[in-house]
Scaffold this motif. Structure first.
Motif, mmCIF file in Angstrom:
data_model
loop_
_atom_site.group_PDB
_atom_site.id
_atom_site.type_symbol
_atom_site.label_atom_id
_atom_site.label_comp_id
_atom_site.label_asym_id
_atom_site.label_seq_id
_atom_site.Cartn_x
_atom_site.Cartn_y
_atom_site.Cartn_z
ATOM 1 N N VAL A 51 0.847 -1.199 0.000
ATOM 2 C CA VAL A 51 0.000 0.000 0.000
ATOM 3 C C VAL A 51 0.880 1.246 0.000
ATOM 4 C CG1 VAL A 51 -1.766 1.302 1.220
ATOM 5 C CG2 VAL A 51 -1.835 -1.210 1.219
ATOM 6 N N TYR A 52 0.639 2.135 -0.977
ATOM 7 C CA TYR A 52 1.410 3.374 -1.081
ATOM 8 C C TYR A 52 0.817 4.438 -0.161
ATOM 9 C CZ TYR A 52 3.504 7.601 -3.037
ATOM 10 O OH TYR A 52 4.176 8.779 -3.202
ATOM 11 N N ASP A 53 1.663 4.979 0.717
ATOM 12 C CA ASP A 53 1.247 6.019 1.670
ATOM 13 C C ASP A 53 2.202 7.196 1.520
ATOM 14 O OD1 ASP A 53 0.777 7.667 3.867
ATOM 15 O OD2 ASP A 53 0.344 5.988 5.218
ATOM 16 N N ASP A 54 1.758 8.236 0.839
ATOM 17 C CA ASP A 54 2.618 9.374 0.542
ATOM 18 C C ASP A 54 3.145 10.035 1.806
ATOM 19 O OD1 ASP A 54 3.644 10.975 -1.747
ATOM 20 O OD2 ASP A 54 2.603 12.609 -0.711
ATOM 21 N N ASP A 55 2.296 10.221 2.800
ATOM 22 C CA ASP A 55 2.711 10.879 4.044
ATOM 23 C C ASP A 55 3.784 10.066 4.758
ATOM 24 O OD1 ASP A 55 1.032 13.032 3.665
ATOM 25 O OD2 ASP A 55 -0.607 12.157 4.842
ATOM 26 N N ALA A 56 3.609 8.750 4.779
ATOM 27 C CA ALA A 56 4.600 7.890 5.430
ATOM 28 C C ALA A 56 5.947 8.010 4.728
ATOM 29 C CB ALA A 56 4.126 6.442 5.433
ATOM 30 N N GLY A 57 5.930 8.044 3.398
ATOM 31 C CA GLY A 57 7.166 8.189 2.650
ATOM 32 C C GLY A 57 7.837 9.522 2.916
ATOM 33 N N LEU A 58 7.040 10.589 2.997
ATOM 34 C CA LEU A 58 7.595 11.908 3.273
ATOM 35 C C LEU A 58 8.209 11.980 4.663
ATOM 36 C CD1 LEU A 58 4.772 14.076 1.687
ATOM 37 C CD2 LEU A 58 7.145 13.924 0.878
ATOM 38 N N ASN A 59 7.604 11.286 5.633
ATOM 39 C CA ASN A 59 8.179 11.259 6.989
ATOM 40 C C ASN A 59 9.533 10.564 6.992
ATOM 41 O OD1 ASN A 59 6.041 12.595 8.221
ATOM 42 N ND2 ASN A 59 4.919 10.704 8.672
ATOM 43 N N ILE A 60 9.659 9.485 6.234
ATOM 44 C CA ILE A 60 10.944 8.786 6.150
ATOM 45 C C ILE A 60 11.981 9.673 5.469
ATOM 46 C CG2 ILE A 60 12.139 6.807 5.142
ATOM 47 C CD1 ILE A 60 9.517 5.232 5.454
ATOM 48 N N LEU A 61 11.573 10.344 4.406
ATOM 49 C CA LEU A 61 12.494 11.249 3.722
ATOM 50 C C LEU A 61 12.949 12.374 4.641
ATOM 51 C CD1 LEU A 61 10.914 11.570 0.159
ATOM 52 C CD2 LEU A 61 13.062 10.462 0.767
ATOM 53 N N TYR A 62 12.035 12.879 5.467
ATOM 54 C CA TYR A 62 12.405 13.936 6.416
ATOM 55 C C TYR A 62 13.478 13.430 7.383
ATOM 56 C CZ TYR A 62 12.210 17.602 9.905
ATOM 57 O OH TYR A 62 12.564 18.619 10.775
ATOM 58 N N ASN A 63 13.307 12.207 7.859
ATOM 59 C CA ASN A 63 14.294 11.642 8.793
ATOM 60 C C ASN A 63 15.662 11.519 8.142
ATOM 61 O OD1 ASN A 63 12.409 11.434 10.859
ATOM 62 N ND2 ASN A 63 11.816 9.355 10.301
ATOM 63 N N TYR A 64 15.691 11.111 6.883
ATOM 64 C CA TYR A 64 16.966 11.036 6.172
ATOM 65 C C TYR A 64 17.546 12.435 5.958
ATOM 66 C CZ TYR A 64 16.717 6.030 5.129
ATOM 67 O OH TYR A 64 16.689 4.663 5.225
ATOM 68 N N ALA A 65 16.700 13.381 5.585
ATOM 69 C CA ALA A 65 17.175 14.752 5.396
ATOM 70 C C ALA A 65 17.788 15.293 6.681
ATOM 71 C CB ALA A 65 16.018 15.643 4.940
ATOM 72 N N ASP A 66 17.171 14.986 7.808
ATOM 73 C CA ASP A 66 17.679 15.444 9.089
ATOM 74 C C ASP A 66 19.054 14.857 9.380
ATOM 75 O OD1 ASP A 66 17.304 16.682 11.832
ATOM 76 O OD2 ASP A 66 17.529 14.563 12.372
ATOM 77 N N MET A 67 19.269 13.600 9.006
ATOM 78 C CA MET A 67 20.570 12.960 9.229
ATOM 79 C C MET A 67 21.691 13.725 8.531
ATOM 80 S SD MET A 67 19.337 8.998 8.715
ATOM 81 C CE MET A 67 20.997 8.346 8.619
#
Length: 339
Positions: A51-67
């Motif tokens: 199941v594709y969840d855009d918000d979930a993907g954006l949250n993961i991307l935010y965590n990587y960006a923060d790193m």
């Protein structure tokens, strides 16, 4: 497998190569600027149990960006806009679209973290503070924000992609050291007008990097847009490297085996030289990622010296074993079966 159009989401974004790049690794995707590969990354990050969840993907991307320090200002002691990590469209955000917005210093810190294999610093413009007589009263020490723990092979893959991105560009031939880098293209608001920001970010030396430089050009007029930013990067680095007395690493200083190699010698996908302890061997992906020696032997079934080849050891490609034989006449086999 890049086929040009990424059809997992609608509307379907396309790679800049409309016919596709074929199979890509992270290294070759960086080298080729393959949008499709990174669309796939965004889609997989946002997909759980099918199941594709855009918000979930954006949250993961935010965590990587923060790193990588992209969630906050870089630390430079001047006024700076706060970054905007994309909150729209996980798939397209993976190639820098969405609502991503960063200053040059913030992007430079991101690239520095990649170049040094995971140490994210708080940037500063201050080296030291001196009194009126020139005596140092305060020396600024590096301030580490965080450290990203990844296997070195991951960093090698990123570095190798950036190295391969520039390896055939004539702009960098006159630099004293090898560089690695990445081009960038950003569409400006009003896509129908077809105007862009183009950029180039790179670091040098490729081994034991000391300098990162980020060049951004607003609406270049040249037909070779990325050539303009790359050439400007080269002009800047040609002044910076001598000023900082940055020279190529010696073989002893170079854990990857790159030292002392010419600009025509590159690394394989994992960023490692063929034989870091032996100057005679080196990877060259342009020639099939074989191993070269001073006698011209290559793993993939080609001898660039002559048809007759006299050596004590001969390589059989099928099973990776060596066979010892004296005065053996090697006939080149295009199929690359054995020597």
């Amino acid at each position: 497998n890049c086929v040009g159009t990424f059809t997992e989401v609608t509307p379907s974004p396309r790679c800049w190569s409309i016919f596709g790049h074929g199979n890509e690794t992270v290294t070759t995707a960086i080298r080729d600027s393959c949008n499709y590969y990174f669309y796939s990354v965004g889609y997989k990050l946002a997909t759980k149990s099918g199941v594709y969840d855009d918000d979930a993907g954006l949250n993961i991307l935010y965590n990587y960006a923060d790193m990588y320090g992209l969630s906050e200002k870089s630390g430079v002691e001047v006024s700076e806009y706060a970054p905007d990590v994309s909150g729209l469209d996980a798939v397209r955000s993976c190639i820098g679209q969405g609502t991503n917005a960063y200053t040059t210093a913030e992007i430079a810190r991101y690239a520095t973290t990649i170049a040094n294999s995971g140490t994210c610093f708080k940037l500063t413009l201050i080296d030291r503070v001196c009194d009126a007589g020139g005596k140092t009263i305060y020396e600024k020490e590096p301030d580490v924000r965080n450290v990203i723990e990844l296997p070195q092979s991951y960093w090698n893959a990123f570095h190798s992609g950036m190295r391969q991105m520039v390896q055939n560009k004539v702009y960098f031939n006159d630099l004293a050291v090898n560089v690695a880098g990445k081009t960038g293209t950003a569409e400006k608001a009003g896509r129908e007008e077809g105007v862009y920001l183009v950029s180039f970010i790179g670091f040098a030396p490729y081994v034991n990097p000391e300098v990162v430089c980020y060049v951004v050009i607003d609406e270049p007029e040249s037909g070779d847009e990325h050539g303009v930013s790359s050439k400007l990067f080269n002009d800047i680095m040609s002044e910076v490297l001598p000023y900082l007395n940055i020279k190529p690493a010696t073989l002893d200083e170079d854990p990857t085996g790159m030292a002392g190699k010419s600009k025509t010698n590159y690394t394989d996908d994992d960023g490692q030289g063929s034989d870091g302890d032996n100057e005679d061997y080196w990877q060259d992906p342009e020639e099939g990622a074989g191993e070269y020696s001073d006698t011209g032997w290559e793993e993939d079934g080609y001898s660039d010296s002559e048809e007759e080849y006299y050596e004590e050891e001969y390589y059989e490609e099928d099973n990776g074993e060596y066979y010892e034989e004296e005065n053996y006449e090697e006939n080149y086999n295009e199929g690359g079966d054995e020597y």
